[in-house]
Every structure is written in C-alpha cells, then in structure tokens.
Design an enzyme around this catalytic site. Structure first.
Site, PDB file in Angstrom:
ATOM      1  CB  VAL A   2       1.188   6.478  10.969  1.00 17.52           C
ATOM      2  CG1 VAL A   2       0.704   5.233  10.251  1.00 17.52           C
ATOM      3  CG2 VAL A   2       0.215   7.622  10.731  1.00 17.52           C
ATOM      4  N   GLY A   3       3.505   5.121  12.742  1.00 12.12           N
ATOM      5  CA  GLY A   3       4.384   3.965  12.967  1.00 12.12           C
ATOM      6  C   GLY A   3       4.077   3.260  14.279  1.00 12.12           C
TER       7      GLY A   3
ATOM      8  CD  GLU B 289      14.133   2.169   9.851  1.00 13.93           C
ATOM      9  OE1 GLU B 289      14.431   3.273  10.349  1.00 13.93           O
ATOM     10  OE2 GLU B 289      14.600   1.096  10.262  1.00 13.93           O
TER      11      GLU B 289
ATOM     12  CB  CYS C 182      13.614   9.785   7.724  1.00 12.78           C
ATOM     13  SG  CYS C 182      14.411   8.479   6.831  1.00 12.78           S
TER      14      CYS C 182
ATOM     15  N   GLY D 227       7.409   5.936   7.661  1.00 12.65           N
ATOM     16  CA  GLY D 227       6.513   7.093   7.692  1.00 12.65           C
ATOM     17  C   GLY D 227       6.657   7.823   9.016  1.00 12.65           C
ATOM     18  CB  SER D 228       4.387  10.172  10.697  1.00  9.71           C
ATOM     19  OG  SER D 228       3.226   9.386  10.822  1.00  9.71           O
ATOM     20  CG  ASN D 229       8.336   8.995  15.239  1.00  5.92           C
ATOM     21  OD1 ASN D 229       8.895   9.285  14.185  1.00  5.92           O
ATOM     22  ND2 ASN D 229       8.971   8.485  16.260  1.00  5.92           N
TER      23      ASN D 229
ATOM     24  CD  GLN E  25       5.172  16.986   4.802  1.00  7.35           C
ATOM     25  OE1 GLN E  25       4.447  16.206   5.414  1.00  7.35           O
ATOM     26  NE2 GLN E  25       6.309  17.432   5.319  1.00  7.35           N
TER      27      GLN E  25
ATOM     28  CE  LYS F 201      -1.293   3.101   2.562  1.00 10.57           C
ATOM     29  NZ  LYS F 201      -1.582   4.210   1.641  1.00 10.57           N
TER      30      LYS F 201
ATOM     31  CD  GLU G  53      10.510  13.512  10.713  1.00 12.49           C
ATOM     32  OE1 GLU G  53       9.431  12.909  10.882  1.00 12.49           O
ATOM     33  OE2 GLU G  53      11.502  13.004  10.165  1.00 12.49           O
TER      34      GLU G  53
HETATM   35  N1  LIG Z   1      10.431   8.566   8.028  1.00 11.30           N
HETATM   36  C1  LIG Z   1      10.126   9.019   6.838  1.00 11.30           C
HETATM   37  O1  LIG Z   1      10.840   8.787   5.904  1.00 11.30           O
HETATM   38  C2  LIG Z   1       8.869   9.772   6.642  1.00 11.30           C
HETATM   39  C3  LIG Z   1       8.381  10.561   7.639  1.00 11.30           C
HETATM   40  N2  LIG Z   1       7.238  11.242   7.430  1.00 11.30           N
HETATM   41  C4  LIG Z   1       6.775  12.123   8.522  1.00 11.30           C
HETATM   42  O2  LIG Z   1       5.378  12.032   8.621  1.00 11.30           O
HETATM   43  C5  LIG Z   1       4.768  13.306   8.480  1.00 11.30           C
HETATM   44  C6  LIG Z   1       3.433  13.164   7.831  1.00 11.30           C
HETATM   45  O3  LIG Z   1       3.537  12.534   6.565  1.00 11.30           O
HETATM   46  P1  LIG Z   1       2.428  11.467   6.137  1.00 11.30           P
HETATM   47  O4  LIG Z   1       2.469  11.190   4.725  1.00 11.30           O
HETATM   48  O5  LIG Z   1       1.132  11.923   6.646  1.00 11.30           O
HETATM   49  O6  LIG Z   1       2.980  10.158   6.896  1.00 11.30           O
HETATM   50  P2  LIG Z   1       2.148   8.912   7.386  1.00 11.30           P
HETATM   51  O7  LIG Z   1       2.917   8.262   8.460  1.00 11.30           O
HETATM   52  O8  LIG Z   1       0.750   9.310   7.630  1.00 11.30           O
HETATM   53  O9  LIG Z   1       2.115   7.968   6.082  1.00 11.30           O
HETATM   54  C7  LIG Z   1       3.032   6.939   5.795  1.00 11.30           C
HETATM   55  C8  LIG Z   1       2.269   5.751   5.218  1.00 11.30           C
HETATM   56  O10 LIG Z   1       1.415   5.205   6.221  1.00 11.30           O
HETATM   57  C9  LIG Z   1       0.075   5.122   5.731  1.00 11.30           C
HETATM   58  N3  LIG Z   1      -0.862   5.230   6.847  1.00 11.30           N
HETATM   59  C10 LIG Z   1      -1.482   6.346   7.319  1.00 11.30           C
HETATM   60  N4  LIG Z   1      -2.283   6.032   8.346  1.00 11.30           N
HETATM   61  C11 LIG Z   1      -2.165   4.703   8.551  1.00 11.30           C
HETATM   62  C12 LIG Z   1      -2.727   3.784   9.487  1.00 11.30           C
HETATM   63  N5  LIG Z   1      -3.595   4.164  10.421  1.00 11.30           N
HETATM   64  N6  LIG Z   1      -2.361   2.498   9.419  1.00 11.30           N
HETATM   65  C13 LIG Z   1      -1.472   2.090   8.502  1.00 11.30           C
HETATM   66  N7  LIG Z   1      -0.927   2.894   7.583  1.00 11.30           N
HETATM   67  C14 LIG Z   1      -1.255   4.191   7.603  1.00 11.30           C
HETATM   68  C15 LIG Z   1       0.006   6.234   4.713  1.00 11.30           C
HETATM   69  O11 LIG Z   1      -1.087   6.057   3.840  1.00 11.30           O
HETATM   70  C16 LIG Z   1       1.354   6.106   4.036  1.00 11.30           C
HETATM   71  O12 LIG Z   1       1.342   5.036   3.111  1.00 11.30           O
HETATM   72  C17 LIG Z   1       5.797  14.101   7.718  1.00 11.30           C
HETATM   73  O13 LIG Z   1       5.654  15.465   7.924  1.00 11.30           O
HETATM   74  C18 LIG Z   1       7.080  13.577   8.266  1.00 11.30           C
HETATM   75  O14 LIG Z   1       7.375  14.207   9.480  1.00 11.30           O
HETATM   76  C19 LIG Z   1       6.543  11.146   6.258  1.00 11.30           C
HETATM   77  C20 LIG Z   1       6.992  10.383   5.235  1.00 11.30           C
HETATM   78  C21 LIG Z   1       8.225   9.652   5.344  1.00 11.30           C
HETATM   79  O1  LIG Z   2      18.508   9.337   2.783  1.00  4.95           O
HETATM   80  C1  LIG Z   2      18.058   8.404   2.121  1.00  4.95           C
HETATM   81  O2  LIG Z   2      18.546   8.080   1.060  1.00  4.95           O
HETATM   82  C2  LIG Z   2      16.897   7.598   2.621  1.00  4.95           C
HETATM   83  C3  LIG Z   2      16.148   8.333   3.657  1.00  4.95           C
HETATM   84  C4  LIG Z   2      14.912   7.641   4.038  1.00  4.95           C
HETATM   85  O3  LIG Z   2      14.868   6.467   4.199  1.00  4.95           O
HETATM   86  C5  LIG Z   2      13.699   8.404   4.222  1.00  4.95           C
HETATM   87  O4  LIG Z   2      13.720   9.606   4.171  1.00  4.95           O
HETATM   88  O5  LIG Z   2      12.659   7.777   4.417  1.00  4.95           O
END
Ligand SMILES: NC(=O)C1=CN([C@@H]2O[C@H](COP(=O)(O)OP(=O)(O)OC[C@H]3O[C@@H](n4cnc5c(N)ncnc54)[C@H](O)[C@@H]3O)[C@@H](O)[C@H]2O)C=CC1
Ligand SMILES: O=C(O)CCC(=O)C(=O)O
Length: 487
Positions: free
Chosen positions: A237-238, A255, A289, A233-235, A336, A180, A390
C-alpha cells in the site's frame, strides 16, 4: 465522541463536529482476544465526507498557521493533559481493539502524552538559520512554512503513538490535518481525537474520517487539496500511496515494513541476547515494524543460545492482554492470523525445522480469539521466504553463521532496512556492524525494537521513503524551507 448505545457508535470528526457518515453504513470493531466482544461501531465513510473534511481543513489552516508556535503548542499541552487523565481507559480500549497487553498499551499511551508535550515545546524552537550572503549589503536566512493540509494514514499496530507522532508535528508547524486511521483501531483513534476536541482545538484544524483504505485512504492520496501525505503500513500500500502522491506533486512520507535481524556473536552475553530476542520478537505478538524476525547466531554459541532461547520461550504466557500475568496477546485480526499460519506452512515446506510453537491455540478462552504460539524455526537459509518476507507475527528464523562478515552479509540480504541489532562485547564487531549494516535504526546490546520520540526514526532500502519521522527530523517533512534574501 460516541453516541450512547449498548455498544458505542463512533462518528467522524469534521469541522469541529462529530458527524455520522451519509452512507448510513457502520462497521464493527472487534476484540481479537474474543471476537464476540464488540469494542465499538465505526463509520464506513464516503468520499463526500472526505471532501468535507479536506475543505474544512483547508479553510481552517489559514488562521491556524497565523497563530504563534507558542499558541499552537498550548493546544498540544492541553491535549496531552487530557490524554494523560484518560490513560487507563484509552489503553484498555487499545488492548481490546488490537490485542497488545495492557502494560504495553499503557506504555504506548504514556508515550503519546510525551510526544504531544515534546512537539508542544517545538512551537518555541528555532525554524531557520542565518546564512552569510556573498553580497555584503544583504541578509540571507531560511524560514519554514507549513505544507497546508496534511493527510495522515495510520496502521493498527500503534493506534495511539503513530497517529500522534504524525499529527502533533503536523499541527505544531502550522498544518491542518485529516486523519484516516486503520479501521481495525478506529475506536482508539476516535478517543485520541476526543482529547484534541476537548482541548478546544479550533474547528477544522484536525479532522478524522474513518473508512476503508481503498475509498478514504486512496481518496486522501488523490485529493488535490491535500498537500502532504504521511503513511505507515504495508509496503504494497505504501508504494501505491507514494506513486499517487508523486503523480500529483504532493509531498509524501512512507514508513513500511522490516525484516529486522539480531546478530549474536560468539563473545555476546547470551542471557542478555536471549532476553532481547524474546522481547524484540514476541512483544505485541511481533506486530511492530521494528520487531526481530531473524536471529543470526555465531556457530560457536549456536546450540547454547538455542537451548536458552527455547527455555525462555516456554515461559511466555498467552491470553487476553487485559488479564494480569499475560505476556503476549492475540494477533490483531484474522488476516494476521492467516498470514502467520501460512508462513509456518511455508517454513516447513522450504525445509526449515520447526523448533517451537507453530500452532493456533484452541480450547477454552482461546476459541474466540486469534491466538498463535510464539514460533521459532531452526536451520533457516537466507533465501527462504520466512527469512525474506515480512510476517508481522510472533515468528523468528534462526540462521547459523561462521563469521561476523557472514553475519552482516546475511543481515543485509533482504529488501528491508529498518532496524538491526547486535549482541557482542567486541568493539571491532560493534564498529563493523554500526558502519556496514543497512538499517535506519542500529542497536547494540539492545533489542531491535525501541524507538525514542526525540530521535529520528525511519529505514533504509524498501522500509521507507528515505525520510525520517519523529524528533527534530519531523520538521523536514511537515514544513517547506524558504531561503530569503533581503537587501
Ligand atoms: N510498518 C508497519 O508498522 C506496519 C506494517 N504492516 C504490514 O502490512 C500488513 C498488512 O496490514 P494492513 O493493515 O492490511 O496494512 P495496510 O498497509 O493495508 O494498512 C495501513 C493503512 O493504509 C490504509 N490503506 C489501505 N489501502 C489503502 C490505499 N489503497 N490507499 C491509501 N491507504 C490505504 C489502511 O486502511 C490503513 O489505514 C501486515 O501484515 C504488515 O506486514 C501493517 C501495519 C503496520
Ligand atoms: O518500535 C516502535 O516503537 C515503533 C515501531 C513502529 O513504528 C511500527 O511498528 O510501526
């Protein structure tokens, strides 16, 4: 596969077929550089489609795991060749869909190709060890088996590399997959899945269902037939994903965020440090990230570093990432944009000094996009929210320190621990930093962002579930060890 209309509509991929959601509900994927530009329409799927995908993954996995690693690897090599042949087109789609510049998108797509080839080769490498038994007549060894069905939940910031670095190891070790992707970049993901489909991966082994996080993402987490969940993704949701998986005994890997520091010591090469700070903080508009978000600078060189940094930041060209000469694109979506703008206000309210940027860009080509200036705050204290949370945008906080000990204490003074970097020419500073900094990715005289596909990647503290992705480390998540005793 897409249905040909003026703007293509992308379908789910279930059991080897491209199918529309029974919801009849499709969403728009827009270009963040120009929201009038629709990149494609994607399915807002239901639990019913998710159930079909999981069912097909479950039944296809038996035959898939029975293939040799070499045979599974051949599909990944083929997929890599197809992705490589479509590199330009898929990179353009990525830039249109999430905003990063075309050179960055091409680099990421090439990385996707390399990841596929790396894991294709993994099909020929060892999976276990022989361990001496206390019984002289016995042989004892370890072997590894796949988990079964793996659910992949991926974000929008690396729409090719992250899905591939999760799917490729899952597949090579004999799992089947339901992915997904983030809805914001579902078109790019559909094109990656097309490459697997064109490589004739057996029906059901790989499935994609697009839709909301709360329905499809949560549905994967809760599904009794999904044996492992890998999430970036975000903390917020993670944590929910981890709790959901744990509650029903599924394996999970998370992650999540970072608040990554760069330390600049008094003996550092300041030009190198400025270059690494600019690149680490502002490439991909800070939406990695691993992006730099705090710069911790020795007081002796603070003013000098700041002057050089301000000069360099003014050279950044902002605009549509498809255009030549553009160094930084828009942020990926409206949320964002609002997050970044709200932290700019918080920084001011908390008493930090806005040194550069701080505005949404308006006028002419900026009016229909989510463009924000690279922003630098001065006189930041470690307890301010802009130094703790973040932000995930083109935003850095400068913090002045009087010693390396203070620098490392501040570097560690956050709940995250993903990546950290130091610029120094002093070996003792380097060694203290490597030993004491709380980060899974430690970089010396190099920017905080920079992940190599053959090395383990993951964070400490709240940045991850303490597991590692990529390289050989992927094996730990995507397989289960069996210890075998034979007599
Ligand atoms: N660690 C990283 O690389 C990332 C961090 N983020 C952080 O998250 C913030 C928000 O970005 P979002 O796109 O809203 O991140 P998010 O954590 O909401 O989304 C990441 C993934 O999780 C899915 N998701 C959302 N709710 C869910 C649930 N209840 N159960 C399972 N999966 C779910 C989303 O559809 C997407 O595929 C950003 O501002 C940033 O701080 C966002 C993207 C990547
Ligand atoms: O820095 C990178 O190449 C990967 C970073 C990453 O995993 C992320 O932002 O989700």
């Amino acid at each position: 596969m897409a249905v040909e209309t003026k703007v293509n509509t992308y379908l789910n991929y279930i059991n080897g077929q491209w199918v529309a959601s029974s919801s009849g509900n499709i969403g728009e994927s827009n270009n963040p550089a120009n929201t009038n530009d629709i990149v494609g329409f994607v399915q807002n799927s239901t639990r019913e489609e998710l159930d079909q995908a999981v069912l097909s993954a479950k039944s296809a996995q038996k035959k898939w795991r029975a293939l040799t690693g070499n045979e599974r690897g051949a599909y990944l090599y083929k997929t890599a060749d197809i992705l490589e042949s479509r590199l330009e087109e898929i990179a353009k789609t990525m830039t249109r869909e999430m905003g990063k510049t075309l050179p960055e998108a091409k680099g990421e797509t090439a990385r996707g190709v390399a990841i596929l080839r790396y894991y294709a080769g993994e099909g020929m490498r060892k999976v276990g060890d022989v361990i001496p038994s206390t019984d002289p007549k016995a042989i004892m060894f370890t072997s590894r088996v796949p988990l079964g069905v793996v659910g992949v939940i991926s974000p929008w910031n690396f729409p090719v590399a992250i899905p591939i670095w999760k799917m490729a190891p899952a597949l090579i070790y004999g799992n089947s997959v339901v992915i997904k992707p983030a809805q914001e970049t579902a078109v790019t993901c559909a094109k990656v899945i097309e490459c697997f489909a064109d490589a004739l991966i057996p029906a059901g082994v790989l499935n994609m269902v697009t839709g909301s996080g709360s329905v499809i993402g949560q549905g994967l987490v809760d599904h009794p037939d999904v044996n492992g969940i890998t999430f970036t993704g975000s903390n917020e949701v993670g944590k929910r994903v981890g709790q959901g998986a744990l509650a029903r005994g599924a394996k999970y890997q998370l992650e999540m965020g970072g608040k990554n520091p760069v330390i600049v010591t008094a003996d550092a090469d300041l030009d190198l440090a400025v270059e690494g700070t600019i690149s680490g903080a502002f490439r991909s508009s800070g939406q990695k990230c691993t992006a730099t978000s705090r710069v911790i600078i020795a007081s002796e060189v603070y003013e000098q570093f700041k002057t050089k940094l301000l000069k360099k930041v003014k050279e950044i060209t902002i605009g549509d990432g498809l255009e030549e000469g553009i160094w930084m694109g828009p942020v990926a979506n409206e949320n964002q944009l609002h997050t970044v703008l709200s932290y700019i206000e918080k920084g001011k309210q908390d008493g930090a000094t806005l040194l550069a940027g701080g505005n949404r860009l308006n006028g002419a080509s900026y009016d229909h996009g989510y463009f924000v200036e690279p922003t630098i705050f001065d006189k930041v204290k470690s307890d301010m929210s802009i130094a703790q949370e973040e932000i995930f945008g083109p935003f850095i906080a400068l913090i002045k320190v009087d010693s390396i000990e203070e620098a490392i204490t501040i570097a560690n003074d956050v709940k995250f621990g993903l990546s950290a970097s130091i610029y120094t020419s002093n070996i003792q500073n380097m060694l203290s930093f490597i030993d004491e900094v709380d980060a899974g990715l430690v970089r010396v005289n190099a920017e905080s962002a920079g992940v190599e596909l053959q090395a383990p990647f993951g964070g400490m503290k709240q940045s991850s579930s303490h597991s590692r992705e990529q390289g050989e480390a992927a094996k730990e998540f995507f397989t289960a060890i069996k210890t075998v005793f034979v007599k």
